[in-house]
Design a protein around this motif. Structure first.
Motif, PDB file in Angstrom:
ATOM      1  N   ALA A 226       0.803  -1.127   0.217  1.00 16.03           N
ATOM      2  CA  ALA A 226       0.070  -0.055  -0.030  1.00 16.03           C
ATOM      3  C   ALA A 226       0.966   1.397   0.026  1.00 16.03           C
ATOM      4  CB  ALA A 226      -1.029   0.071   1.169  1.00 16.03           C
ATOM      5  N   ASP A 229       2.035   1.816  -3.353  1.00 15.84           N
ATOM      6  CA  ASP A 229       1.361   2.126  -4.363  1.00 15.84           C
ATOM      7  C   ASP A 229       0.985   3.655  -4.218  1.00 15.84           C
ATOM      8  OD1 ASP A 229       0.972  -0.313  -5.270  1.00 15.84           O
ATOM      9  OD2 ASP A 229      -0.865  -0.757  -4.274  1.00 15.84           O
ATOM     10  N   LEU A 230       1.145   4.099  -2.956  1.00 13.62           N
ATOM     11  CA  LEU A 230       0.922   5.596  -2.846  1.00 13.62           C
ATOM     12  C   LEU A 230       2.158   6.280  -3.204  1.00 13.62           C
ATOM     13  CD1 LEU A 230      -0.722   7.872  -1.522  1.00 13.62           C
ATOM     14  CD2 LEU A 230       0.277   7.242   0.697  1.00 13.62           C
ATOM     15  N   TYR A 233       2.040   6.584  -6.966  1.00 10.86           N
ATOM     16  CA  TYR A 233       0.848   7.317  -7.603  1.00 10.86           C
ATOM     17  C   TYR A 233       1.295   8.689  -7.385  1.00 10.86           C
ATOM     18  CZ  TYR A 233      -3.637   9.339  -8.240  1.00 10.86           C
ATOM     19  OH  TYR A 233      -4.739  10.259  -8.814  1.00 10.86           O
ATOM     20  N   LEU A 391      -5.288   5.524  -1.461  1.00 15.60           N
ATOM     21  CA  LEU A 391      -4.347   5.235  -0.934  1.00 15.60           C
ATOM     22  C   LEU A 391      -3.705   5.366   0.338  1.00 15.60           C
ATOM     23  CD1 LEU A 391      -2.584   5.555  -4.384  1.00 15.60           C
ATOM     24  CD2 LEU A 391      -3.526   3.269  -3.463  1.00 15.60           C
ATOM     25  N   SER A 394      -5.905   3.241   2.864  1.00 19.64           N
ATOM     26  CA  SER A 394      -5.583   1.918   2.660  1.00 19.64           C
ATOM     27  C   SER A 394      -4.261   1.616   3.658  1.00 19.64           C
ATOM     28  CB  SER A 394      -5.278   1.406   1.437  1.00 19.64           C
ATOM     29  OG  SER A 394      -4.841   0.140   1.198  1.00 19.64           O
TER      30      SER A 394
END
Length: 701
Positions: A226, A229-230, A233, A391, A394
């Motif tokens: 997680a 991914d943050l 992005y 995100l 999460s």
């Protein structure tokens, strides 16, 4: 007309009827018990004897009991989960207790006890259990395997587990012939149960830690994914913003203010475009010279003034000159030039109006395009914010899950090896000092109660399947004879006369003419007391003032002369053979009103003598001298003598011994007597046992 009093009286009558029936049933049951009391007493004695033999032959058994307490949660557990478990549902507690009961009864725990006490291979265990130790194998099993199976089976069979009420205490008892062995096995069961619970709890803790470790590793991987991914992005959105035009992508905080400003500009541009459009539409349809913009122009006004002056000059010159005059041509040329200038200036003004309209349209379009671009930027920014928030949430969720699992794992790791089990010892089993069984008092009580119950069943069966005649009801229903009365058992002695007085009175009402002139007294079989009954009836009738002649017609076993204490002498045998007359053989008995015609010599063929007409002549000869003739006849089932006499007398009286005659034989005797022509007026029940002496003189046949 019925009323409350009538209903009340009916209720009282019904109640009295029920009470009377209950009392009669009670008396009848008590009479049945008294009649068969020997069966009851013998059955109880045999059962008591069997109980005593069981007590003497039984090996004393000793029971030792240990107790443990089963808790909802392990001792020492704390926290909200422990408090919640402490107040668990009753169904969960019951399920827990039943589970522990099944664990105690399991084969695995029995094997653990056998290992703990080293019972396999120990002769003392089999001696304490009063069993023979196996000395060889069976089939594919070795001797030790057979012995181990037998030890486990004995442990499980003699183990007693009790859960008193709704408590959480388990009582573990073991029964054997050795008190020390019972205590050792009971304590070993309690210890093995506690060890099994601790082992089960430790294994569950290890499994739980392994499970938490796997979950923690998964949560750590999810958190890393997680966060990654943050970051990706955020980097992608930041790179896209850097590659674009900074002038066209203002900061996120100024987009809303810029949109508000552009919306105000768009409103103004819209108003300007509408005004410019109106001016252009008016200029396009109207004459250029009439346009307000043309008329309001200073240069145009000066030019129009010059035109007016030139036109006035032409008019004035025309008064003096012709059109072909050079001055006139010059004046017209100057006017035409002024007109051209005015038209050109008007067209220029109209063109400027069109240009203003087009500029306004372009400005409005440009503002709208810029607003649309800002809205796209705002929407993209909102999408980036939403995705970034998703995100980030999460990441926060995975971080919280990771931290929670990590804390639980640390707590379990810190408590490993220090936490107690659910089962705690309560009482140790002491060596019993008195045997548990056999229980002498309880065994004798059960034997006596069982003997009483069995005896009552036997009495009831005897009473149900016994078809002997014992009452007026059975005599009437199954034989078809009315009962004139009953007499108690008195042995072979003569019956008391006062007992037969009611019977004699009933004979006075036996026929429409009163007392029959001749009565044949007989029985179905010998030994039922017919001769004694006839003797007592004769004395009772004499006591009522009747003259009675007793004829001893039983020429095979005559007894009447003995009952009256008279010598045999000559009798009916001599009369029927013509050797003597009636006056010669009839003797007085010493009792007023009673005469006797004895049997005399016992003939070899009584049936042939009774078949002669001499017997009928005898009855006719004594008819006027006596009120009735009582004839002592042989038993019906013993021969044909009674059948020959039955058709020659007016009535027959059947003597039935209480409890001896069964319905089948008695019915056959009655049928034979009736087929021979005898008229049976009733029966007398003799030798009745018990205190219930009933005289029922009104029962019909």
């Amino acid at each position: 007309m019925s009323g409350p009093d009538t209903m009340a009286s009916d209720g009282i009558v019904l109640g009295e009827g029920r009470a009377a029936r209950f009392a009669a049933a009670t008396r009848h049951g008590w009479a049945v018990l008294r009649r068969h009391r020997v069966i009851l007493f013998v059955t109880m004695a045999l059962c008591l004897l069997a109980g005593a033999l069981i007590i003497l032959m039984s090996t004393p058994d000793y029971r030792a009991t240990a107790s443990v307490e089963v808790q909802d949660v392990p001792a020492g557990a704390a926290g909200s989960n422990a408090q919640a478990a402490t107040h668990g549902a009753p169904g969960d507690i019951e399920s827990l207790m039943q589970t522990e009961l099944e664990v105690l009864r399991s084969r695995a725990l029995a094997e653990e006890v056998a290992r703990d006490l080293a019972l396999v291979g120990t002769p003392t265990f089999f001696a304490g259990m009063d069993r023979k130790r196996p000395t060889e194998g069976a089939g594919s099993l070795t001797q030790r395997q057979v012995e181990q199976d037998m030890v486990v089976r004995l442990l499980r069979d003699n183990l007693e587990v009790d859960l008193p009420g709704k408590s959480r205490v388990l009582r573990i008892s073991f029964v054997s012939a050795d008190p020390v062995l019972s205590a050792r096995v009971a304590n070993s069961y309690a210890d093995s149960l506690i060890r099994a619970d601790l082992k089960r709890g430790f294994e569950l803790g290890v499994q739980a830690r392994r499970f938490l470790l796997g979950e923690l590793d998964g949560a750590r991987k999810d958190l890393a994914r997680a966060e990654r991914d943050l970051a990706v992005y955020a980097a992608r959105t930041s790179g896209a913003s850097d590659d674009g035009d900074d002038t066209q992508r203002p900061p996120q905080g100024t987009i809303a203010a810029r949109l508000a400003q552009l919306n105000a500009y768009r409103a103004q541009a819209l108003a300007d475009r509408i005004a410019a459009q109106k001016r252009w539409e008016g200029a396009r349809r109207a004459s250029p010279e009439t346009l307000p913009e043309v008329l309001g122009n200073g240069a145009m006004q000066s030019l129009m003034t010059s035109r007016a002056e030139a036109r006035a000059a032409i008019v004035e010159e025309r008064q003096f000159r012709k059109d072909a005059h050079p001055d006139m041509r010059e004046a017209r040329a100057r006017l035409a030039a002024l007109d051209d200038q005015a038209e050109a200036m008007a067209n220029t003004i109209r063109a400027s109006l069109r240009e203003q309209y087009e500029v306004a349209v372009h400005g409005e379009t440009q503002i709208a395009a810029e607003i649309a671009d800002l809205e796209r930027q705002a929407q993209a920014e909102r999408g980036r914010d939403v995705q970034t928030g998703i995100l980030e949430r999460s990441v926060d969720t995975y971080r919280m899950l990771h931290d929670s699992l990590l804390q639980r794992y640390r707590d379990m790791a810190s408590q490993a090896g220090f936490q107690a089990g659910r089962i705690q010892p309560l009482d140790r089993a002491a060596v019993p000092t008195r045997p548990f069984s056999p229980r002498i008092g309880m065994t004798l009580l059960l034997a006596s109660l069982g003997g009483m119950a069995l005896g009552l069943l036997l009495v009831a069966a005897r009473h149900m399947f016994d078809d002997a005649v014992t009452s007026a009801d059975t005599l009437t229903e199954r034989v078809g004879l009315p009962l004139l009365g009953s007499v108690p058992v008195t042995g072979d002695a003569p019956q008391p006369v006062d007992i037969f007085t009611p019977l004699a009175s009933s004979l006075l009402l036996a026929s429409a003419d009163g007392l029959p002139r001749s009565i044949l007294v007989t029985s179905a079989q010998e030994g039922e007391g017919k001769s004694l009954t006839l003797h007592a009836l004769a004395l009772a009738l004499a006591g009522l003032g009747k003259r009675v002649l007793v004829v001893d017609g039983d020429m095979r076993r005559p007894v009447q002369h003995s009952l009256f204490r008279l010598p045999a002498g000559r009798g009916i045998s001599a009369l029927l053979t013509g050797q003597a007359s009636a006056e010669e053989v009839i003797v007085e008995t010493g009792t007023s009103g009673v005469a006797l015609l004895p049997c005399g010599a016992v003939p070899p063929n009584p049936a042939e003598l009774l078949a002669t007409p001499a017997f009928e002549a005898l009855l006719l000869a004594v008819r006027d001298s006596y009120d009735t003739v009582l004839i002592d006849a042989p038993p019906i089932l013993g021969g044909t003598d009674t059948l020959l006499l039955a058709g020659r007398v007016q009535a027959s009286l059947l003597v039935v011994e209480w409890g001896r005659n069964h319905h089948g034989g008695l019915r056959a005797a009655v049928d034979r007597l009736r087929r021979a022509g005898g008229t049976i007026i009733g029966a007398i029940l003799t030798k009745q046992q018990g205190r219930a002496m009933e005289y029922d003189y009104h029962r019909g046949g």
